[in-house]
Design a protein around this motif. Structure first.
Motif, PDB file in Angstrom:
ATOM      1  N   ASP A 238       0.802  -1.223   0.000  1.00 31.87           N
ATOM      2  CA  ASP A 238       0.000   0.000   0.000  1.00 31.87           C
ATOM      3  C   ASP A 238       0.836   1.273   0.000  1.00 31.87           C
ATOM      4  OD1 ASP A 238      -2.522  -1.455   2.187  1.00 31.87           O
ATOM      5  OD2 ASP A 238      -2.358  -1.439   0.006  1.00 31.87           O
ATOM      6  N   ILE A 239       2.159   1.146   0.002  1.00 32.81           N
ATOM      7  CA  ILE A 239       2.977   2.360  -0.035  1.00 32.81           C
ATOM      8  C   ILE A 239       2.760   3.141  -1.330  1.00 32.81           C
ATOM      9  CG2 ILE A 239       4.763   1.391   1.464  1.00 32.81           C
ATOM     10  CD1 ILE A 239       6.530   1.050  -0.991  1.00 32.81           C
ATOM     11  N   THR A 240       2.182   2.479  -2.328  1.00 29.99           N
ATOM     12  CA  THR A 240       1.869   3.179  -3.579  1.00 29.99           C
ATOM     13  C   THR A 240       0.778   4.221  -3.350  1.00 29.99           C
ATOM     14  OG1 THR A 240       0.280   1.435  -4.164  1.00 29.99           O
ATOM     15  CG2 THR A 240       2.520   1.227  -5.024  1.00 29.99           C
ATOM     16  N   LEU A 241       0.065   4.143  -2.217  1.00 30.45           N
ATOM     17  CA  LEU A 241      -0.978   5.116  -1.905  1.00 30.45           C
ATOM     18  C   LEU A 241      -0.425   6.361  -1.217  1.00 30.45           C
ATOM     19  CD1 LEU A 241      -3.703   2.676  -0.512  1.00 30.45           C
ATOM     20  CD2 LEU A 241      -3.510   3.581  -2.833  1.00 30.45           C
ATOM     21  N   LEU A 242       0.841   6.308  -0.811  1.00 28.87           N
ATOM     22  CA  LEU A 242       1.437   7.446  -0.103  1.00 28.87           C
ATOM     23  C   LEU A 242       1.790   8.570  -1.078  1.00 28.87           C
ATOM     24  CD1 LEU A 242       3.879   5.655   2.382  1.00 28.87           C
ATOM     25  CD2 LEU A 242       1.666   6.682   2.914  1.00 28.87           C
ATOM     26  N   GLU A 243       1.593   9.796  -0.620  1.00 23.12           N
ATOM     27  CA  GLU A 243       2.058  10.941  -1.399  1.00 23.12           C
ATOM     28  C   GLU A 243       3.592  10.925  -1.415  1.00 23.12           C
ATOM     29  OE1 GLU A 243      -1.821  12.216  -2.101  1.00 23.12           O
ATOM     30  OE2 GLU A 243       0.051  12.930  -2.985  1.00 23.12           O
ATOM     31  N   ASP A 244       4.207  11.510  -2.428  1.00 21.79           N
ATOM     32  CA  ASP A 244       5.668  11.487  -2.545  1.00 21.79           C
ATOM     33  C   ASP A 244       6.349  12.093  -1.317  1.00 21.79           C
ATOM     34  OD1 ASP A 244       5.526  10.232  -4.938  1.00 21.79           O
ATOM     35  OD2 ASP A 244       5.993  11.981  -6.172  1.00 21.79           O
ATOM     36  N   ARG A 245       5.802  13.200  -0.801  1.00 24.01           N
ATOM     37  CA  ARG A 245       6.412  13.821   0.368  1.00 24.01           C
ATOM     38  C   ARG A 245       6.415  12.871   1.556  1.00 24.01           C
ATOM     39  NH1 ARG A 245       5.553  15.694   5.043  1.00 24.01           N
ATOM     40  NH2 ARG A 245       3.369  15.103   4.966  1.00 24.01           N
ATOM     41  N   ALA A 246       5.306  12.151   1.739  1.00 25.17           N
ATOM     42  CA  ALA A 246       5.212  11.185   2.830  1.00 25.17           C
ATOM     43  C   ALA A 246       6.178  10.025   2.617  1.00 25.17           C
ATOM     44  CB  ALA A 246       3.779  10.669   2.937  1.00 25.17           C
ATOM     45  N   VAL A 261      16.054  -5.563   1.287  1.00 20.72           N
ATOM     46  CA  VAL A 261      15.422  -6.857   1.568  1.00 20.72           C
ATOM     47  C   VAL A 261      13.917  -6.765   1.324  1.00 20.72           C
ATOM     48  CG1 VAL A 261      14.910  -8.566   3.359  1.00 20.72           C
ATOM     49  CG2 VAL A 261      17.190  -7.532   3.224  1.00 20.72           C
ATOM     50  N   ALA A 262      13.305  -5.670   1.788  1.00 20.90           N
ATOM     51  CA  ALA A 262      11.855  -5.493   1.652  1.00 20.90           C
ATOM     52  C   ALA A 262      11.416  -5.442   0.195  1.00 20.90           C
ATOM     53  CB  ALA A 262      11.416  -4.226   2.375  1.00 20.90           C
ATOM     54  N   LEU A 263      12.287  -4.970  -0.689  1.00 24.44           N
ATOM     55  CA  LEU A 263      11.923  -4.803  -2.099  1.00 24.44           C
ATOM     56  C   LEU A 263      12.105  -6.071  -2.930  1.00 24.44           C
ATOM     57  CD1 LEU A 263      13.289  -1.243  -2.961  1.00 24.44           C
ATOM     58  CD2 LEU A 263      10.929  -1.937  -2.556  1.00 24.44           C
ATOM     59  N   THR A 273       7.551   3.391  -6.939  1.00 26.23           N
ATOM     60  CA  THR A 273       7.213   4.360  -5.899  1.00 26.23           C
ATOM     61  C   THR A 273       8.426   4.666  -5.030  1.00 26.23           C
ATOM     62  OG1 THR A 273       4.893   3.669  -5.805  1.00 26.23           O
ATOM     63  CG2 THR A 273       5.767   4.782  -3.867  1.00 26.23           C
ATOM     64  N   VAL A 274       9.163   3.634  -4.667  1.00 20.63           N
ATOM     65  CA  VAL A 274      10.350   3.822  -3.831  1.00 20.63           C
ATOM     66  C   VAL A 274      11.446   4.536  -4.609  1.00 20.63           C
ATOM     67  CG1 VAL A 274      12.213   2.646  -2.603  1.00 20.63           C
ATOM     68  CG2 VAL A 274       9.861   1.845  -2.360  1.00 20.63           C
ATOM     69  N   MET A 275      11.729   4.048  -5.809  1.00 17.52           N
ATOM     70  CA  MET A 275      12.862   4.571  -6.579  1.00 17.52           C
ATOM     71  C   MET A 275      12.718   6.051  -6.922  1.00 17.52           C
ATOM     72  SD  MET A 275      15.062   2.211  -6.742  1.00 17.52           S
ATOM     73  CE  MET A 275      15.312   0.426  -6.699  1.00 17.52           C
ATOM     74  N   ARG A 276      11.507   6.472  -7.264  1.00 14.02           N
ATOM     75  CA  ARG A 276      11.345   7.863  -7.690  1.00 14.02           C
ATOM     76  C   ARG A 276      11.454   8.849  -6.522  1.00 14.02           C
ATOM     77  NH1 ARG A 276       5.527   6.721  -8.221  1.00 14.02           N
ATOM     78  NH2 ARG A 276       4.415   7.888  -6.591  1.00 14.02           N
ATOM     79  N   ASN A 277      11.410   8.326  -5.304  1.00 12.39           N
ATOM     80  CA  ASN A 277      11.505   9.187  -4.131  1.00 12.39           C
ATOM     81  C   ASN A 277      12.883   9.136  -3.474  1.00 12.39           C
ATOM     82  OD1 ASN A 277       8.785  10.494  -3.557  1.00 12.39           O
ATOM     83  ND2 ASN A 277       8.184   8.360  -3.922  1.00 12.39           N
ATOM     84  N   LEU A 278      13.854   8.568  -4.187  1.00 13.14           N
ATOM     85  CA  LEU A 278      15.240   8.550  -3.720  1.00 13.14           C
ATOM     86  C   LEU A 278      16.101   9.457  -4.596  1.00 13.14           C
ATOM     87  CD1 LEU A 278      15.705   4.710  -3.151  1.00 13.14           C
ATOM     88  CD2 LEU A 278      15.544   6.442  -1.361  1.00 13.14           C
ATOM     89  N   SER A 279      17.157   9.960  -4.028  1.00 12.85           N
ATOM     90  CA  SER A 279      18.107  10.720  -4.833  1.00 12.85           C
ATOM     91  C   SER A 279      18.802   9.753  -5.790  1.00 12.85           C
ATOM     92  CB  SER A 279      19.147  11.396  -3.937  1.00 12.85           C
ATOM     93  OG  SER A 279      19.953  10.408  -3.298  1.00 12.85           O
ATOM     94  N   GLU A 280      19.437  10.291  -6.800  1.00 10.86           N
ATOM     95  CA  GLU A 280      20.096   9.436  -7.787  1.00 10.86           C
ATOM     96  C   GLU A 280      21.144   8.539  -7.136  1.00 10.86           C
ATOM     97  OE1 GLU A 280      21.683  11.566 -11.081  1.00 10.86           O
ATOM     98  OE2 GLU A 280      22.589   9.799 -12.005  1.00 10.86           O
ATOM     99  N   ARG A 281      21.923   9.108  -6.228  1.00  6.25           N
ATOM    100  CA  ARG A 281      22.972   8.324  -5.565  1.00  6.25           C
ATOM    101  C   ARG A 281      22.364   7.238  -4.683  1.00  6.25           C
ATOM    102  NH1 ARG A 281      27.934  10.750  -1.854  1.00  6.25           N
ATOM    103  NH2 ARG A 281      28.930   8.739  -1.403  1.00  6.25           N
ATOM    104  N   ALA A 282      21.327   7.608  -3.922  1.00  9.97           N
ATOM    105  CA  ALA A 282      20.676   6.630  -3.042  1.00  9.97           C
ATOM    106  C   ALA A 282      20.030   5.517  -3.864  1.00  9.97           C
ATOM    107  CB  ALA A 282      19.619   7.320  -2.175  1.00  9.97           C
ATOM    108  N   ARG A 283      19.477   5.880  -5.019  1.00 10.22           N
ATOM    109  CA  ARG A 283      18.861   4.888  -5.897  1.00 10.22           C
ATOM    110  C   ARG A 283      19.901   3.915  -6.426  1.00 10.22           C
ATOM    111  NH1 ARG A 283      15.830   8.271  -8.321  1.00 10.22           N
ATOM    112  NH2 ARG A 283      17.259   8.810 -10.023  1.00 10.22           N
ATOM    113  N   GLU A 284      21.048   4.422  -6.822  1.00  8.44           N
ATOM    114  CA  GLU A 284      22.119   3.555  -7.319  1.00  8.44           C
ATOM    115  C   GLU A 284      22.620   2.618  -6.225  1.00  8.44           C
ATOM    116  OE1 GLU A 284      23.947   6.738 -10.603  1.00  8.44           O
ATOM    117  OE2 GLU A 284      24.996   6.323  -8.713  1.00  8.44           O
ATOM    118  N   ASN A 285      22.762   3.139  -5.006  1.00  9.32           N
ATOM    119  CA  ASN A 285      23.211   2.308  -3.880  1.00  9.32           C
ATOM    120  C   ASN A 285      22.208   1.198  -3.579  1.00  9.32           C
ATOM    121  OD1 ASN A 285      25.520   3.832  -3.550  1.00  9.32           O
ATOM    122  ND2 ASN A 285      24.630   5.137  -1.945  1.00  9.32           N
TER     123      ASN A 285
END
Length: 333
Positions: A238-246, A261-263, A273-285
């Motif tokens: 259900d995290i897809t229901l969260l607003e990006d800021r949240a 692990v969760a992903l 939903t998770v990836m678009r709310n991370l910075s580029e560096r955090a996404r790569e990590n």
């Protein structure tokens, strides 16, 4: 009913048996019969519940008295046993008989919630819980919202712990309420009622203040049960229901190792939903961390997801984020 063909009635009956059982029944049919039924099922996008009930009633009548020589209950049971096996066939017949007998509190389904609250006000909490467990979740949610806050928690607790109800008790309560409401409706039984999931559906359809009162009251009585209810009200997907800021606020409180692990094995929607709310560096990590993990035990994945859900619930309870339920309107700034 006269306007329906036999194939249409058969298709409606199969839809009410459930996907698994219907598939096993169809496996016993000829190819041309399967093709005809499939075509009708595709046409049946929406079916009026009353019409569906009439089809069940006709099937029941045919199975009991038979359309002619060779029919009857014995033949119906024989065909179901041959298709599904003895145990599942018994379940289908029980479900059909229960469905055909109707809902014991149907006379309350379309009554104004305030009138129902008034009608139930003098009843024992267990009787109120039994009634609400039989009603549609949205209607039950409106009714429970009208009860006293202390009574709401008590009734919620009773619904959650309820599993099966005696048909005689259900009938007695229904008849008593019918007399009080001056309504005329043949009462019947619905043996399997209540439980955690019906309570979750009721709470999800109640207003936020009612939800808060019920969960707090439930926690004061049974914290473990309250936590189970909370966990069912919001799952990791259900995290897809969260607003990006949240979502960004949540991610700041979750370690990359736990998130990776969760992903594991999530849907594309959750991952995006998770990836678009991370910075580029955090996404790569994160992507690198997931690739290095390899296969992960399901229990570990579930634990990681549960921990993240707890973070979300804490943020919601503190008022830092708002969880928009799937059926709710969009928020307006």
């Amino acid at each position: 009913m006269a306007a329906l063909t036999g194939t249409q009635k058969a298709a409606m009956l199969l839809l009410q048996l459930g996907r698994d059982r219907a598939a096993r029944v169809m496996a016993q049919l000829e190819v041309h019969e399967i093709e005809e039924l499939t075509a009708e099922i595709l046409r049946l996008e929406r079916v009026d519940q009353r019409l569906a009930d009439e089809v069940l009633e006709e099937f029941h009548a045919v199975s009991v008295v038979g359309p002619g020589v060779g029919g009857g209950m014995g033949l119906a049971q024989h065909l179901l046993v041959a298709s599904l096996g003895a145990e599942q066939a018994a379940g289908v017949m029980e479900r059909l008989q229960t469905s055909l007998q109707g809902q014991p509190f149907e006379f309350l389904q379309h009554a104004d919630a305030r009138q129902v609250v008034s009608l139930l006000s003098s009843e024992h909490p267990q009787a109120i819980a039994l009634v609400l467990a039989h009603l549609k979740p949205d209607h039950a949610g409106a009714i429970i919202a009208g009860l006293d806050p202390e009574l709401q928690a008590d009734i919620a607790h009773r619904i959650a712990l309820m599993e099966r109800a005696s048909p005689d008790v259900v009938q007695m309560i229904a008849e008593n309420l019918q007399r009080k409401a001056s309504s005329v409706l043949a009462s019947s039984e619905l043996a399997a009622v209540g439980g955690v999931q019906p309570l979750v559906e009721i709470i999800n359809r109640a207003d936020p203040s009612t939800e808060k009162v019920i969960l707090e009251g439930l926690a004061s009585r049974d914290e473990e049960l309250a936590e189970e209810v909370r966990s069912r009200m919001f799952v990791f997907a259900d995290i897809t229901l969260l607003e990006d800021r949240a979502m960004q606020l949540v991610l700041r409180q979750v370690e990359t190792a736990q998130l990776s692990v969760a992903l594991k094995g999530v849907s594309d929607g959750v991952r995006e939903t998770v990836m678009r709310n991370l910075s580029e560096r955090a996404r790569e990590n994160l992507v690198e961390e997931i690739e290095l993990l390899g296969p992960v035990r399901l229990s570990l994945v579930e634990d990681a997801r549960a921990a993240i859900v707890q973070v979300i619930r804490r943020l919601e309870e503190s008022g830092q984020i708002v969880i928009r339920r799937d059926s709710e309107d969009e928020l307006v700034a």
